[in-house]
Design a protein around this motif. Sequence first.
Motif, short mmCIF file in Angstrom:
data_model
loop_
_atom_site.label_atom_id
_atom_site.label_comp_id
_atom_site.label_asym_id
_atom_site.label_seq_id
_atom_site.Cartn_x
_atom_site.Cartn_y
_atom_site.Cartn_z
N THR A 35 0.86 -1.19 0.00
CA THR A 35 0.00 0.00 0.00
C THR A 35 0.89 1.23 0.00
OG1 THR A 35 -1.80 -1.08 1.21
CG2 THR A 35 -1.74 1.32 1.27
N VAL A 36 0.63 2.16 -0.90
CA VAL A 36 1.41 3.39 -0.93
C VAL A 36 0.47 4.58 -0.76
CG1 VAL A 36 3.30 2.47 -2.28
CG2 VAL A 36 1.36 3.44 -3.46
N VAL A 37 0.88 5.50 0.11
CA VAL A 37 0.12 6.73 0.33
C VAL A 37 0.88 7.87 -0.33
CG1 VAL A 37 -0.93 8.25 2.03
CG2 VAL A 37 -0.68 5.81 2.53
N MET A 38 0.23 8.50 -1.29
CA MET A 38 0.86 9.59 -2.03
C MET A 38 0.16 10.91 -1.71
SD MET A 38 1.45 8.07 -5.86
CE MET A 38 2.74 6.88 -6.21
N PRO A 39 0.93 12.00 -1.59
CA PRO A 39 0.28 13.31 -1.50
C PRO A 39 -0.54 13.57 -2.75
CG PRO A 39 2.65 13.47 -1.10
CD PRO A 39 2.40 12.09 -1.60
N ARG A 40 -1.52 14.41 -2.66
CA ARG A 40 -2.39 14.65 -3.81
C ARG A 40 -1.66 15.25 -5.00
NH1 ARG A 40 -6.24 16.12 0.42
NH2 ARG A 40 -7.81 14.48 0.56
N PHE A 41 -0.51 15.90 -4.74
CA PHE A 41 0.23 16.53 -5.83
C PHE A 41 1.17 15.55 -6.54
CE2 PHE A 41 2.87 17.19 -2.02
CZ PHE A 41 4.07 16.64 -2.44
N ALA A 42 1.23 14.31 -6.11
CA ALA A 42 2.13 13.34 -6.73
C ALA A 42 1.85 13.21 -8.22
CB ALA A 42 1.99 11.98 -6.05
N PRO A 43 2.90 13.02 -9.03
CA PRO A 43 2.69 12.91 -10.49
C PRO A 43 1.71 11.80 -10.84
CG PRO A 43 5.03 13.17 -9.97
CD PRO A 43 4.32 12.99 -8.66
N LEU A 44 0.79 12.09 -11.73
CA LEU A 44 -0.23 11.13 -12.11
C LEU A 44 0.37 9.87 -12.72
CD1 LEU A 44 -2.89 13.51 -13.71
CD2 LEU A 44 -2.93 12.46 -11.43
N ILE A 45 1.45 10.04 -13.48
CA ILE A 45 2.05 8.89 -14.15
C ILE A 45 2.59 7.88 -13.13
CG2 ILE A 45 4.32 10.00 -14.40
CD1 ILE A 45 4.61 8.55 -17.07
N LYS A 46 3.12 8.38 -12.00
CA LYS A 46 3.67 7.48 -10.99
C LYS A 46 2.55 6.75 -10.26
CE LYS A 46 7.97 10.04 -10.43
NZ LYS A 46 8.91 10.75 -9.51
N ALA A 47 1.47 7.45 -9.96
CA ALA A 47 0.34 6.80 -9.30
C ALA A 47 -0.27 5.72 -10.19
CB ALA A 47 -0.71 7.85 -8.93
N ALA A 48 -0.42 6.03 -11.47
CA ALA A 48 -1.00 5.06 -12.40
C ALA A 48 -0.11 3.83 -12.56
CB ALA A 48 -1.23 5.73 -13.76
N THR A 49 1.20 4.05 -12.60
CA THR A 49 2.12 2.92 -12.75
C THR A 49 2.10 2.03 -11.51
OG1 THR A 49 3.54 4.27 -14.16
CG2 THR A 49 4.50 2.26 -13.26
N CYS A 50 2.03 2.64 -10.33
CA CYS A 50 1.95 1.85 -9.10
C CYS A 50 0.72 0.95 -9.11
CB CYS A 50 1.91 2.77 -7.88
SG CYS A 50 3.50 3.44 -7.38
N GLN A 51 -0.40 1.51 -9.54
CA GLN A 51 -1.63 0.71 -9.61
C GLN A 51 -1.50 -0.42 -10.62
OE1 GLN A 51 -4.31 4.00 -10.43
NE2 GLN A 51 -5.12 3.94 -8.34
N ARG A 52 -0.85 -0.13 -11.74
CA ARG A 52 -0.66 -1.16 -12.76
C ARG A 52 0.22 -2.30 -12.24
NH1 ARG A 52 1.54 1.76 -16.34
NH2 ARG A 52 3.66 0.94 -16.36
N LEU A 53 1.14 -1.98 -11.32
CA LEU A 53 2.01 -2.99 -10.74
C LEU A 53 1.36 -3.74 -9.58
CD1 LEU A 53 5.39 -1.02 -10.79
CD2 LEU A 53 4.80 -3.01 -12.18
N GLY A 54 0.12 -3.37 -9.28
CA GLY A 54 -0.62 -4.12 -8.27
C GLY A 54 -0.67 -3.52 -6.90
N ALA A 55 -0.13 -2.32 -6.71
CA ALA A 55 -0.15 -1.70 -5.39
C ALA A 55 -1.50 -1.04 -5.12
CB ALA A 55 0.96 -0.67 -5.28
N ASN A 56 -1.85 -0.96 -3.86
CA ASN A 56 -3.02 -0.20 -3.42
C ASN A 56 -2.58 1.25 -3.23
OD1 ASN A 56 -5.46 0.69 -2.27
ND2 ASN A 56 -4.80 0.08 -0.21
N VAL A 57 -3.04 2.15 -4.09
CA VAL A 57 -2.61 3.54 -4.05
C VAL A 57 -3.67 4.40 -3.38
CG1 VAL A 57 -1.94 5.56 -5.42
CG2 VAL A 57 -1.22 3.27 -6.14
N ILE A 58 -3.23 5.16 -2.37
CA ILE A 58 -4.12 6.07 -1.65
C ILE A 58 -3.58 7.48 -1.79
CG2 ILE A 58 -5.07 6.71 0.60
CD1 ILE A 58 -4.75 3.77 1.44
N LYS A 59 -4.38 8.39 -2.34
CA LYS A 59 -4.00 9.81 -2.40
C LYS A 59 -4.53 10.49 -1.14
CE LYS A 59 -2.02 10.49 -6.52
NZ LYS A 59 -2.67 11.37 -7.49
N PHE A 60 -3.61 11.11 -0.39
CA PHE A 60 -4.03 11.73 0.87
C PHE A 60 -3.10 12.88 1.22
CE2 PHE A 60 -4.29 12.39 5.40
CZ PHE A 60 -5.64 12.22 5.70
N GLY A 61 -3.69 14.01 1.57
CA GLY A 61 -2.91 15.13 2.10
C GLY A 61 -2.33 16.05 1.05
#
Length: 401
Positions: A97-123
């Motif tokens: 599970t990875v918690v990313m700030p809301r400003f995190a690059p969209l491409i990195k969040a999308a790639t994490c999800q594609r690799l199977g991680a649970n992505v949470i945008k928070f803060g």
Amino acid sequence: MQPVTFEDVQAARQRIGDAIVLTPCAKSPALSEIADCELYCKLEYLQRTGSFKERGAANALTLLAEVGGKPGVVAASAGNHALALAYHGKRLGLPVTVVMPRFAPLIKAATCQRLGANVIKFGESFAEARQHADRLTTEQGLIYVHGYDDPAVIAGQGTLGIELHEQLPELDAVVIPIGGGGLIAGVAVALKALRPDVTIIGVEPERMPCYSKALEHGEPCMIDPVPSLADGLAVGRVGERAFLTARPHVDRVVQVSEAELALAILRLLELEKAVVEGAGAASLAAVLAGKLPELAGKRVALPLCGGNIDPLVLRRVIEHGLAVDHRLCRFTVTISDRPGGLAKLTRLIADADASIQEVRHDRIFAGPEVTNVQVDVVIETRDADHAEAVRTALKAEGLLH
């Protein structure tokens, strides 16, 4: 708290084995020519998820897998650490599970999800994301893996130092980007153990000099986060264990500006055909900015730490880098609004061997003279001297004041 040791790094090297890429470290003739030293680029952006962070993640998760890491791990990360955990977690069968700030690059969040991680945008900041990740460790029993202060992560990053020694046994210096300090801590421990006379130099963004502030205060301290092109280095506070480990081995630290980072990204793109993010280009930025004159004539390694730059950001960086390099110039001229006025301007620019990129007329705010018009012009030039020659030609014709 104990510092990470060379023995820890050696154990990490054995542990992660073929799980990471042995990245090339070749001399760059083009960069060496403009830097007045022998520059060798360590291509860490060739790791599977595009950054050196895989080394630490692979080591930490392999250790957890050996002792049973269920129900999984969690981390707060703006990008590269999250990507590395997602990839190696999937490889080892550990839920991530990875918690990313809301400003995190969209491409990195999308790639994490594609690799199977649970992505949470928070803060709205890394600190807020970290607080939420800490709550998840309590509520769900997850294991927190710190991106730059976990001892296993630091030891894993140190494997880069062992590789540098094997690839460049005559290395004189290495210039390493500093954010939280995990990379420079691990690499410094490894290199100083293998070759004590090698010079370890750190580079951090002027906007977020976390390591320098820690040196001033004698311990890590929090500074207000400020957006930077080197977003991977803008963590707000250097890690305690990382600082404890790195401090005895780091010989010097310098800072680089946003313009210098942009120009370094552009140089790597043009001369090395390498797409590198701001944090990864920081070491080259320091060299090209002339902040390390003591490296003249020496063999210097530059870890190009990551290549995960948002394509839209890259477009803006290229344009800004060209402007910093005086290859894109903008100016406002006053021309006649009658037939032939614009033709005269374009002819002068063409005669000066410059290329027009953009022209915009402004009749509303051009003043009371209705026969004149202001024109904003963006042109492409070779360098600062060429840009000045165009300006001189326009001034001679009374178009530019």
